[in-house]
Design an enzyme around this catalytic site. Structure first.
Site, PDB file in Angstrom:
ATOM      1  N   GLY A  10       0.852  -1.197   0.000  1.00  0.00           N
ATOM      2  CA  GLY A  10       0.000   0.000   0.000  1.00  0.00           C
ATOM      3  C   GLY A  10       0.880   1.237   0.000  1.00  0.00           C
ATOM      4  O   GLY A  10       1.904   1.266   0.674  1.00  0.00           O
ATOM      5  N   THR A 125       5.140   2.482   5.887  1.00  0.00           N
ATOM      6  CA  THR A 125       3.726   2.113   6.060  1.00  0.00           C
ATOM      7  C   THR A 125       3.076   3.076   7.043  1.00  0.00           C
ATOM      8  O   THR A 125       3.701   3.466   8.040  1.00  0.00           O
ATOM      9  CB  THR A 125       3.494   0.673   6.590  1.00  0.00           C
ATOM     10  OG1 THR A 125       2.113   0.538   6.985  1.00  0.00           O
ATOM     11  CG2 THR A 125       4.349   0.322   7.792  1.00  0.00           C
ATOM     12  N   ASP A 127       0.897   2.112   8.909  1.00  0.00           N
ATOM     13  CA  ASP A 127       0.522   1.283  10.064  1.00  0.00           C
ATOM     14  C   ASP A 127       1.569   1.296  11.181  1.00  0.00           C
ATOM     15  O   ASP A 127       1.264   0.927  12.312  1.00  0.00           O
ATOM     16  CB  ASP A 127       0.296  -0.174   9.629  1.00  0.00           C
ATOM     17  CG  ASP A 127      -0.760  -0.311   8.547  1.00  0.00           C
ATOM     18  OD1 ASP A 127      -1.579   0.610   8.401  1.00  0.00           O
ATOM     19  OD2 ASP A 127      -0.760  -1.352   7.857  1.00  0.00           O
ATOM     20  N   ARG A 162     -24.351  13.328  20.007  1.00  0.00           N
ATOM     21  CA  ARG A 162     -24.279  11.986  19.424  1.00  0.00           C
ATOM     22  C   ARG A 162     -22.970  11.330  19.830  1.00  0.00           C
ATOM     23  O   ARG A 162     -21.989  12.032  20.076  1.00  0.00           O
ATOM     24  CB  ARG A 162     -24.165  12.084  17.909  1.00  0.00           C
ATOM     25  CG  ARG A 162     -25.378  12.358  17.180  1.00  0.00           C
ATOM     26  CD  ARG A 162     -25.022  12.464  15.705  1.00  0.00           C
ATOM     27  NE  ARG A 162     -26.238  12.634  14.976  1.00  0.00           N
ATOM     28  CZ  ARG A 162     -26.363  13.372  13.886  1.00  0.00           C
ATOM     29  NH1 ARG A 162     -25.312  14.012  13.395  1.00  0.00           N
ATOM     30  NH2 ARG A 162     -27.510  13.466  13.282  1.00  0.00           N
ATOM     31  N   ARG A 171      -4.371  -2.152  10.019  1.00  0.00           N
ATOM     32  CA  ARG A 171      -4.390  -3.607   9.907  1.00  0.00           C
ATOM     33  C   ARG A 171      -4.452  -4.245  11.304  1.00  0.00           C
ATOM     34  O   ARG A 171      -5.336  -3.907  12.044  1.00  0.00           O
ATOM     35  CB  ARG A 171      -3.180  -4.075   9.119  1.00  0.00           C
ATOM     36  CG  ARG A 171      -3.379  -5.475   8.576  1.00  0.00           C
ATOM     37  CD  ARG A 171      -2.474  -5.810   7.454  1.00  0.00           C
ATOM     38  NE  ARG A 171      -3.158  -5.693   6.189  1.00  0.00           N
ATOM     39  CZ  ARG A 171      -2.556  -5.570   5.030  1.00  0.00           C
ATOM     40  NH1 ARG A 171      -1.262  -5.493   4.964  1.00  0.00           N
ATOM     41  NH2 ARG A 171      -3.253  -5.516   3.928  1.00  0.00           N
ATOM     42  N   HIS A 271      -8.723   5.499   2.916  1.00  0.00           N
ATOM     43  CA  HIS A 271      -7.489   5.853   2.196  1.00  0.00           C
ATOM     44  C   HIS A 271      -7.096   7.323   2.305  1.00  0.00           C
ATOM     45  O   HIS A 271      -5.988   7.683   1.894  1.00  0.00           O
ATOM     46  CB  HIS A 271      -7.611   5.426   0.730  1.00  0.00           C
ATOM     47  CG  HIS A 271      -7.637   3.939   0.579  1.00  0.00           C
ATOM     48  ND1 HIS A 271      -8.807   3.224   0.618  1.00  0.00           N
ATOM     49  CD2 HIS A 271      -6.634   3.041   0.439  1.00  0.00           C
ATOM     50  CE1 HIS A 271      -8.526   1.930   0.491  1.00  0.00           C
ATOM     51  NE2 HIS A 271      -7.220   1.789   0.390  1.00  0.00           N
TER      52      HIS A 271
HETATM   53  O1  F6P Z   1      -0.947  -1.355   5.163  1.00  0.00           O
HETATM   54  C1  F6P Z   1      -1.515  -0.124   4.887  1.00  0.00           C
HETATM   55  C2  F6P Z   1      -3.006  -0.248   4.783  1.00  0.00           C
HETATM   56  O2  F6P Z   1      -3.524   1.038   4.518  1.00  0.00           O
HETATM   57  C3  F6P Z   1      -3.701  -0.878   5.977  1.00  0.00           C
HETATM   58  O3  F6P Z   1      -3.857   0.019   7.043  1.00  0.00           O
HETATM   59  C4  F6P Z   1      -4.998  -1.314   5.362  1.00  0.00           C
HETATM   60  O4  F6P Z   1      -5.584  -2.393   6.053  1.00  0.00           O
HETATM   61  C5  F6P Z   1      -4.579  -1.746   3.985  1.00  0.00           C
HETATM   62  O5  F6P Z   1      -3.371  -1.081   3.695  1.00  0.00           O
HETATM   63  C6  F6P Z   1      -5.581  -1.422   2.911  1.00  0.00           C
HETATM   64  O6  F6P Z   1      -5.077  -1.891   1.724  1.00  0.00           O
HETATM   65  P1  F6P Z   1      -5.718  -1.632   0.287  1.00  0.00           P
HETATM   66  O7  F6P Z   1      -5.410  -0.224  -0.073  1.00  0.00           O
HETATM   67  O8  F6P Z   1      -5.017  -2.597  -0.588  1.00  0.00           O
HETATM   68  O9  F6P Z   1      -7.169  -1.884   0.436  1.00  0.00           O
END
Ligand code: F6P
Length: 341
Positions: A10, A125, A127, A162, A171, A271
């Site tokens: 990603g 990443t 993450d 709310r 992830r 994203h």
């Molecule tokens: O590893 C980065 C990440 O954005 C994760 O946080 C997420 O689960 C995954 O990639 C989403 O991947 P894709 O863009 O392939 O759906």
């Protein structure tokens, strides 16, 4: 020496900053030549490489994404993958690779390095789940975006009294949720490392309403209820065996509404956390990673990954960095207990 650069997995903000600094130092100081490999490992399977020189990396420092393209291709899942990688490297006279990736791309790099391919890894990443480095680049930008979203959600949550649930990426690690949740003053932060009790979450939400605050619940996409299972977008697996996560935020909002009789809504950041310009910290870290990666190539120190330790950039064996993911330790999560609920 001719160096190939690839970005896999990603995308994240800062990839272009690594490419730029590696090429700038490699060309200017070591007279290296470069090629860019298109779309991660896919480019090495398909012999899809492009020339890369100082003019092609000019102006890309603040640009999100990657000028080389990326994919989740696993070379070992393709017929004759290893041979095809070797053939492409030989056909283009590439002596060494700089592989910019997360756990999957660097995992494949670890195996290719064992098979004798000269390469150096760079951890990226949003993450932040790559072991051996204090931070990956991309993470700081993602946390900034998520924090700004939480700040904005506070005011609208308060206007309507709310509960607002914010689902963030990450992830199977809770780094984004924890950092953005703490920075944004969330009342509940749910991470994959700590299965949650839905009764307890609802109790915390109720308590917030009782003192006239609208609760903000930050949930990592990989968080799981104690009694239940991971919520996934669909069950298809990518070439590294991962499912697509997302959905836990919607599930939580429904449960909170049903159990507390309060209005609850969900925002899935998705994203947005990965796109756009990198933060200054990510530009700084990515630039340093690129400079140090090219030094490692120059010194023939292959099979390693550049990493941040404190304020130093060090090299760690790729095999060590990719042995397991870096997760949030219990004491760190508990440190913020006073703010939960
Ligand atoms: O590893 C980065 C990440 O954005 C994760 O946080 C997420 O689960 C995954 O990639 C989403 O991947 P894709 O863009 O392939 O759906």
């Amino acid at each position: 020496m001719k160096v190939g650069v690839l970005t896999g997995g990603g995308d994240c903000p800062g990839l272009n900053a690594v490419i730029r600094s590696a090429v700038r130092k490699g060309v200017q100081e070591y007279s290296f030549e470069f090629v860019g490999v298109r779309d991660g490992w896919l480019g090495l399977l398909k012999n899809d490489v492009v020339p890369l020189d100082i003019s092609s990396v000019r102006g890309i420092l603040p640009r999100g994404g990657t000028i080389l393209g990326s994919s989740r291709t696993n070379p070992f899942k393709h017929e004759n993958g290893l041979e095809r990688v070797r053939e492409t490297l030989a056909a283009n006279d590439v002596d060494a690779l700089v592989v910019i990736g997360g756990e999957d791309t660097l995992g494949a790099a670890t195996e290719l390095s064992r098979q004798g391919i000269d390469l150096v890894g760079v951890p990226k990443t949003i993450d932040n789940d790559v072991s051996g480095t204090d931070f990956t680049f991309g993470f700081d930008t993602a946390v900034g975006i998520a924090t700004e979203a939480i700040d904005r959600l506070h005011t609208t949550a308060e206007s309507h009294m709310r509960a607002l649930v914010v689902e963030v990426m990450g992830r199977h690690s809770g780094w984004i949720a924890l950092h953005a949740g703490v920075a944004g003053g969330a009342n509940v932060i749910l991470i994959p490392e700590r299965p949650f009790d839905i009764d307890e979450v609802c109790e915390q939400v109720r308590r917030r309403f009782e003192i006239n605050y609208a609760p903000i619940v930050v949930v990592a996409e990989g968080a799981v209820p104690k009694e239940g299972q991971l919520v996934v977008k669909d069950r298809s697996l990518d070439e590294y065996g991962h499912v697509r996560l997302s959905g836990i935020g919607e599930w939580l909002a429904q449960e909170i509404s049903a159990r507390t009789e309060k209005d609850a809504r969900t925002t899935v950041l998705g994203h947005i956390q990965r796109g756009g310009t990198p933060s200054p910290f990510d530009r700084w870290l990515a630039t340093r990673f690129g400079l140090h990666a090219i030094d490692a190539v120059r010194q023939g120190d292959f099979g390693c990954m550049v990493a941040l330790r404190g304020t130093d950039i060090v090299r760690v064996p790729l095999a060590e960095a990719t042995a397991e993911n870096k997760v949030v330790a219990a004491p760190l999560y508990d440190e913020f207990g006073v703010f939960y609920g």
